[in-house]
Design a protein around this motif. Structure first.
Motif, PDB file in Angstrom:
ATOM      1  N   LEU A 149      47.792  39.800 -33.107  1.00 22.70           N
ATOM      2  CA  LEU A 149      47.677  38.842 -34.381  1.00 22.70           C
ATOM      3  C   LEU A 149      46.194  38.114 -34.284  1.00 22.70           C
ATOM      4  CD1 LEU A 149      50.986  37.258 -34.528  1.00 22.70           C
ATOM      5  CD2 LEU A 149      49.988  38.996 -35.945  1.00 22.70           C
ATOM      6  N   VAL A 150      45.297  38.447 -33.175  1.00 17.72           N
ATOM      7  CA  VAL A 150      44.345  37.738 -32.971  1.00 17.72           C
ATOM      8  C   VAL A 150      43.205  38.306 -34.135  1.00 17.72           C
ATOM      9  CG1 VAL A 150      42.129  37.393 -31.475  1.00 17.72           C
ATOM     10  CG2 VAL A 150      44.579  37.572 -30.561  1.00 17.72           C
ATOM     11  N   ARG A 151      42.494  37.412 -34.608  1.00 16.20           N
ATOM     12  CA  ARG A 151      41.236  37.524 -35.615  1.00 16.20           C
ATOM     13  C   ARG A 151      41.885  38.221 -36.742  1.00 16.20           C
ATOM     14  NH1 ARG A 151      38.473  39.773 -30.845  1.00 16.20           N
ATOM     15  NH2 ARG A 151      37.103  38.178 -29.921  1.00 16.20           N
ATOM     16  N   GLY A 152      43.054  37.940 -37.051  1.00 16.53           N
ATOM     17  CA  GLY A 152      43.675  38.658 -38.346  1.00 16.53           C
ATOM     18  C   GLY A 152      43.129  38.234 -39.603  1.00 16.53           C
ATOM     19  N   GLN A 153      42.771  39.076 -40.576  1.00 15.02           N
ATOM     20  CA  GLN A 153      42.369  38.814 -41.685  1.00 15.02           C
ATOM     21  C   GLN A 153      43.308  39.212 -42.917  1.00 15.02           C
ATOM     22  OE1 GLN A 153      39.567  36.990 -42.253  1.00 15.02           O
ATOM     23  NE2 GLN A 153      39.201  36.969 -39.895  1.00 15.02           N
ATOM     24  N   GLY A 154      43.130  38.634 -44.098  1.00 15.41           N
ATOM     25  CA  GLY A 154      44.060  39.185 -45.153  1.00 15.41           C
ATOM     26  C   GLY A 154      45.358  38.790 -44.783  1.00 15.41           C
ATOM     27  N   PHE A 155      46.481  39.827 -45.021  1.00 15.96           N
ATOM     28  CA  PHE A 155      47.906  39.526 -44.737  1.00 15.96           C
ATOM     29  C   PHE A 155      48.246  38.898 -43.278  1.00 15.96           C
ATOM     30  CE2 PHE A 155      51.627  41.089 -42.637  1.00 15.96           C
ATOM     31  CZ  PHE A 155      52.796  40.485 -43.612  1.00 15.96           C
ATOM     32  N   ILE A 156      47.486  39.376 -42.144  1.00 13.71           N
ATOM     33  CA  ILE A 156      47.589  38.906 -40.848  1.00 13.71           C
ATOM     34  C   ILE A 156      47.336  37.406 -40.951  1.00 13.71           C
ATOM     35  CG2 ILE A 156      47.255  39.183 -38.406  1.00 13.71           C
ATOM     36  CD1 ILE A 156      48.824  41.230 -39.299  1.00 13.71           C
ATOM     37  N   GLY A 157      46.284  37.070 -41.599  1.00 13.14           N
ATOM     38  CA  GLY A 157      45.891  35.877 -41.439  1.00 13.14           C
ATOM     39  C   GLY A 157      46.800  34.719 -42.191  1.00 13.14           C
ATOM     40  N   ARG A 158      47.235  35.343 -43.150  1.00 14.81           N
ATOM     41  CA  ARG A 158      48.311  34.405 -43.995  1.00 14.81           C
ATOM     42  C   ARG A 158      49.595  34.300 -43.292  1.00 14.81           C
ATOM     43  NH1 ARG A 158      45.801  37.990 -48.346  1.00 14.81           N
ATOM     44  NH2 ARG A 158      47.683  38.944 -48.288  1.00 14.81           N
ATOM     45  N   PHE A 159      49.870  35.495 -42.712  1.00 17.10           N
ATOM     46  CA  PHE A 159      51.163  35.620 -41.842  1.00 17.10           C
ATOM     47  C   PHE A 159      51.090  34.222 -40.650  1.00 17.10           C
ATOM     48  CE2 PHE A 159      53.393  36.751 -37.963  1.00 17.10           C
ATOM     49  CZ  PHE A 159      54.753  37.060 -38.577  1.00 17.10           C
ATOM     50  N   LYS A 160      49.896  34.338 -39.893  1.00 13.42           N
ATOM     51  CA  LYS A 160      49.747  33.405 -38.929  1.00 13.42           C
ATOM     52  C   LYS A 160      49.824  32.184 -39.616  1.00 13.42           C
ATOM     53  CE  LYS A 160      45.815  34.804 -37.449  1.00 13.42           C
ATOM     54  NZ  LYS A 160      44.731  34.990 -36.513  1.00 13.42           N
ATOM     55  N   HIS A 161      49.431  31.810 -40.820  1.00 19.02           N
ATOM     56  CA  HIS A 161      49.280  30.300 -41.372  1.00 19.02           C
ATOM     57  C   HIS A 161      50.595  30.171 -41.896  1.00 19.02           C
ATOM     58  CE1 HIS A 161      47.576  26.938 -43.653  1.00 19.02           C
ATOM     59  NE2 HIS A 161      48.268  27.482 -44.763  1.00 19.02           N
ATOM     60  N   LEU A 162      51.219  30.980 -42.113  1.00 21.42           N
ATOM     61  CA  LEU A 162      52.761  30.790 -42.662  1.00 21.42           C
ATOM     62  C   LEU A 162      53.569  30.496 -41.613  1.00 21.42           C
ATOM     63  CD1 LEU A 162      54.972  31.014 -44.908  1.00 21.42           C
ATOM     64  CD2 LEU A 162      55.123  33.389 -44.390  1.00 21.42           C
ATOM     65  N   VAL A 163      53.531  31.257 -40.235  1.00 22.56           N
ATOM     66  CA  VAL A 163      54.342  30.755 -39.273  1.00 22.56           C
ATOM     67  C   VAL A 163      54.010  29.369 -38.723  1.00 22.56           C
ATOM     68  CG1 VAL A 163      54.738  31.519 -36.681  1.00 22.56           C
ATOM     69  CG2 VAL A 163      54.560  33.306 -38.507  1.00 22.56           C
ATOM     70  N   HIS A 164      52.664  29.133 -38.716  1.00 23.08           N
ATOM     71  CA  HIS A 164      52.125  27.715 -38.294  1.00 23.08           C
ATOM     72  C   HIS A 164      52.585  26.756 -38.839  1.00 23.08           C
ATOM     73  CE1 HIS A 164      49.558  24.520 -36.735  1.00 23.08           C
ATOM     74  NE2 HIS A 164      49.262  25.285 -35.756  1.00 23.08           N
ATOM     75  N   GLU A 165      52.869  26.880 -40.440  1.00 25.30           N
ATOM     76  CA  GLU A 165      53.402  25.890 -41.335  1.00 25.30           C
ATOM     77  C   GLU A 165      54.896  25.795 -40.802  1.00 25.30           C
ATOM     78  OE1 GLU A 165      52.496  26.668 -45.303  1.00 25.30           O
ATOM     79  OE2 GLU A 165      50.763  25.347 -45.213  1.00 25.30           O
TER      80      GLU A 165
END
Length: 414
Positions: A157-173
């Motif tokens: 998941l490192v340096r994820g952009q697009g879908f991966i970036g949104r997914f990381k943000h969603l998990v964090h929230e």
């Protein structure tokens, strides 16, 4: 109290979380409390359950442990150690744990005074939230690492952009939201507790990982009857540890003609990569498989210095690996490739030397100095004294029970 624990990792698996909860639950029962655990069959780290566990710890099995805890096993998904399959397993077990708790409520009228959900796996927090609501009990969310922040650094998941970036943000929230709605949050370090408080999570208590000091008190002082420096890493061999630095440092010592013997003992996802690198460097390190707990003592007897290592990731500056407590109790010199709270602890207890994570040149320099001046390997017992005062299991069990009693009383008052 009647205590319900939800955990993805549980005995007879051998690991820091499993040892922590074995020790704590044993003491909870001894103190007169009723303990129930919902967990999957033992399948860590391979993703498969050993045949010897099927009769006593297979899926849907119920048993009472020798110390009196009630264990309910749910189903799980086989995985191959990769993040995608492990995450599916975590999600499956979380859902199965919710179903098991609901069944206990319907069939037996079961209702605990407090629910504990311990992470990782992160989906266990979601299960704990749902179970606590259904059973009308307060939830204690235990964060054994700096989650959700480590999601951003998780391999895959490192340096994820697009879908991966949104997914990381969603998990964090989502994880932060679950922490905020819990009746109380437990962290294992002061640094991460402060991070959570800055996010508005006020009910946070630090209950550190622990160890049992008396297991290591019989370990004699280091033997000095050998010319080489004996370096030991024993534990999880994952990407978070960044153990390639040991191979590169050992290779530097070999090139310099300095006597050193370096062992890495354990299991984990990073073993194939380390094997390839070790071969490329001419096998400067002995890679050994995981050993049972009964054999760990022999490796400590052999070692001059023991390694604790984490990558240079910001969340790791807020964590203290449970392995560090074990090394403090063992009383051997520590070669510490850590930062933040972990580094401060090694310095405070005068238990070894600290090197910046990932810096193989500085690590090789440290080992060179230890070879030339072996007197630096002798320790004065500061680490063991700190363990006795702060993180012996007897002490942290008392802390945990005080917290659970407070949470239960607070919930009953509403």
């Amino acid at each position: 109290m009647r205590i319900l624990l939800l955990s993805h990792y549980f005995e007879p698996e051998d690991g820091a979380p499993q040892r922590r909860w074995h020790a704590l639950l044993q003491r909870f029962v001894q103190a007169g409390h009723e303990v129930h655990v919902i967990c999957p069959p033992p399948h860590h780290p391979t993703g498969r359950m050993a045949a010897r566990h099927r009769k006593t710890a297979g899926k849907y099995r119920y048993r009472v442990t020798e110390y009196g805890a009630h264990i309910y096993r749910v189903s799980y998904l086989w995985h191959n150690g990769h993040i995608a399959t492990r995450t599916l397993d975590h999600l499956w077990v979380a859902f199965a744990s919710m179903r098991a708790a609901f069944a206990l409520r319907l069939i037996r009228g079961f209702r605990p005074d407090v629910v504990i959900a311990t992470a990782p796996g992160l989906p266990t927090l979601l299960a704990g939230h749902s179970v606590a609501r259904l059973l009308r009990a307060p939830l204690v969310a235990e964060m054994r690492d700096a989650w959700p922040d480590l999601v951003s650094y998780t391999p895959g998941l490192v340096r994820g952009q697009g879908f991966i970036g949104r997914f990381k943000h969603l998990v964090h929230e989502k994880v932060t939201s679950l922490q905020q709605t819990a009746a109380h949050v437990v962290t294992t370090t002061s640094g991460f507790a402060e991070v959570l408080r800055l996010r508005g999570i006020e009910r946070v208590t630090v209950i550190r990982n622990g160890t049992l000091l008396r297991q290591y008190e019989a370990l004699p002082p280091r033997e000095s009857d050998h010319p080489e420096l004996r370096v030991l890493y024993i534990g999880t061999i994952g990407r978070s540890q960044g153990l390639d630095v040991l191979l590169r440092a050992a290779s530097r010592l070999r090139e310099a003609g300095l006597p050193a013997s370096v062992r890495i003992v354990g299991s984990g996802a990073d073993i194939p990569r380390l094997r390839r690198l070790n071969a490329q460097l001419g096998h400067p390190v002995e890679l050994m498989p995981q050993v049972p707990a009964s054999a760990v003592f022999d490796h400590y007897l052999w070692a001059d210095t023991c390694v604790v290592s984490l990558r240079d990731w910001e969340p790791f500056s807020w964590t203290v690996p449970s392995k560090l407590y074990e090394l403090l109790a063992a009383g051997r010199h520590i070669s510490a490739l850590v930062a933040g709270e972990s580094a401060d602890l090694v310095i405070e207890t005068a238990s070894g030397d600290v090197v910046s994570p990932g810096d193989d040149e500085s690590l090789a320099r440290l080992w060179t100095e230890l070879i030339r001046d072996p007197s630096r390997l002798q320790r004065d017992g500061g680490g063991r004294a700190w363990i006795a005062e702060h993180v012996d299991f007897d002490r942290i069990a008392e802390q945990y029970l005080d917290l659970l009693d407070s949470v239960s009383e607070r919930a009953a008052a509403y």
